[in-house]
Design a protein around this motif. Structure first.
Motif, PDB file in Angstrom:
ATOM      1  N   GLU A 190       0.828  -1.200   0.000  1.00 10.15           N
ATOM      2  CA  GLU A 190       0.000   0.000   0.000  1.00 10.15           C
ATOM      3  C   GLU A 190       0.865   1.254   0.000  1.00 10.15           C
ATOM      4  OE1 GLU A 190      -0.305  -2.593   2.041  1.00 10.15           O
ATOM      5  OE2 GLU A 190      -2.128  -3.459   1.147  1.00 10.15           O
ATOM      6  N   LYS A 193       2.401   1.785  -3.460  1.00  9.34           N
ATOM      7  CA  LYS A 193       1.451   2.330  -4.433  1.00  9.34           C
ATOM      8  C   LYS A 193       1.160   3.790  -4.153  1.00  9.34           C
ATOM      9  CE  LYS A 193      -0.757  -2.064  -5.643  1.00  9.34           C
ATOM     10  NZ  LYS A 193      -1.998  -2.871  -5.608  1.00  9.34           N
ATOM     11  N   GLU A 194       1.058   4.152  -2.886  1.00  8.16           N
ATOM     12  CA  GLU A 194       0.832   5.556  -2.527  1.00  8.16           C
ATOM     13  C   GLU A 194       1.998   6.430  -2.962  1.00  8.16           C
ATOM     14  OE1 GLU A 194       0.050   5.718   1.612  1.00  8.16           O
ATOM     15  OE2 GLU A 194      -1.894   4.676   1.471  1.00  8.16           O
TER      16      GLU A 194
END
Length: 314
Positions: A190, A193-194
């Protein structure tokens, strides 16, 4: 039922520390017999309990091989200081030390020793086989040339600038300053991807190493920055056209990522002097699927097992 595993420590003359290893035994192992044996080498930032041991080591043991999966010096449960050092020269020397140990075991056939390496362990397996003639057959699973990767992706495609920074950091530490330890992966998929990460290798490596899928206490993805210079001028494939003559099997997936195993696999297959060499390109398969995903690893092993049985036969 799982095959028996023995955890051992190797201390050879001239070494200042132990190499930790797990020996995977075949079913119905008989210590009075002699067995073909495979040295299994873990990826960069990995350890013997991950893909090299619990996937490929275990599978080859079930097929009748003795398999020794070892931790690199300075890493895992092996000795060596400073910790978190990735030194290609020492990684290759580890293979020789493991080979020295194997030839003392009464159940190991010294004339039937092969090597299998995953990711960076594949590059190191290639390099070791060039000068260690006790290795009779070589398999790389999504093998990568860590020297090339250090100069490119891990060095920001600026090897000289990276070496300058390493030199400054080493001076800082020599004068008593704080060590710099870099984690080469994001904290989570996560978070990656951020941060805008899209590379398949980085995302899947993070999923493997940072989640229960592959996470282990010794499977660290961190490196001491001041000790990275040794990899910058090293090449796993140097003189492969002359010295790499053993039977060779190269396994890669056809989904290329930033760590470059697909290109490295095709390169070493073309360059190796081996008269008997095979290239297996698995369609719709990524680098990290070949670590532990059943469909990919099963297809790889369907080629690896008969390859070793052919070339390590009595």
């Amino acid at each position: 039922m799982d095959n028996p595993i023995e955890t051992i420590r190797i201390r050879n003359p001239g070494m200042a520390w132990d190499i930790a290893a797990n020996i995977h035994f075949p079913p119905d192992f008989d210590k009075s017999k002699k067995y073909p044996t495979v040295i299994s080498a873990h990826p960069i930032g990995s350890c013997k309990e991950q893909t090299s041991g619990n996937v490929y080591g275990a599978a080859l043991a079930r097929e009748g091989f003795v398999v020794i999966a070892f931790d690199a010096s300075y890493q895992g449960a092996s000795g060596g200081e400073p910790r978190l050092t990735e030194d290609p020269g020492q990684r290759v020397e580890d293979f020789r030390q493991v080979s020295d140990y194997l030839v003392t075991l009464p159940y190991v056939d010294a004339d039937r020793i092969g090597v299998l390496g995953v990711c960076g362990g594949g590059g190191y397996s290639i390099s070791a086989a060039k000068s260690e003639r006790r290795i009779r057959a070589v398999v790389t699973i999504t093998g990568a040339n860590f020297g090339r990767l250090s100069r490119e992706g891990f060095g920001g495609y600026d090897p000289v600038g990276t070496l300058e920074a390493i030199a400054q950091q080493r001076t800082t530490e020599a004068r008593g300053g704080k060590a710099r330890v870099d984690d080469v992966l994001p904290a989570s998929v996560e978070a990656a991807k951020e941060a805008g990460v899209t590379d398949i290798d980085v995302l899947e490596a993070t999923d493997y190493y940072k989640t229960p899928r592959g996470q282990t206490a010794h499977g660290l993805t961190s490196f001491l920055f001041s000790r990275r210079a040794a990899a910058m001028d090293w090449d796993a494939f140097h003189l492969a056209e002359v010295l790499l003559t053993q039977p060779l099997l190269v396994v890669v997936g056809d989904k290329p990522g930033g760590f470059g195993a697909y290109r490295d696999g095709l390169e070493i297959y073309g360059r190796a002097a081996s008269k008997d060499k095979e290239l297996l390109v698995l369609p719709n398969t990524s680098h990290y699927e070949l670590y532990d995903q059943p469909e990919a690893t099963t297809k790889a092993l369907e080629k690896v097992v008969p390859f070793f049985k052919k070339h390590l036969a009595a």
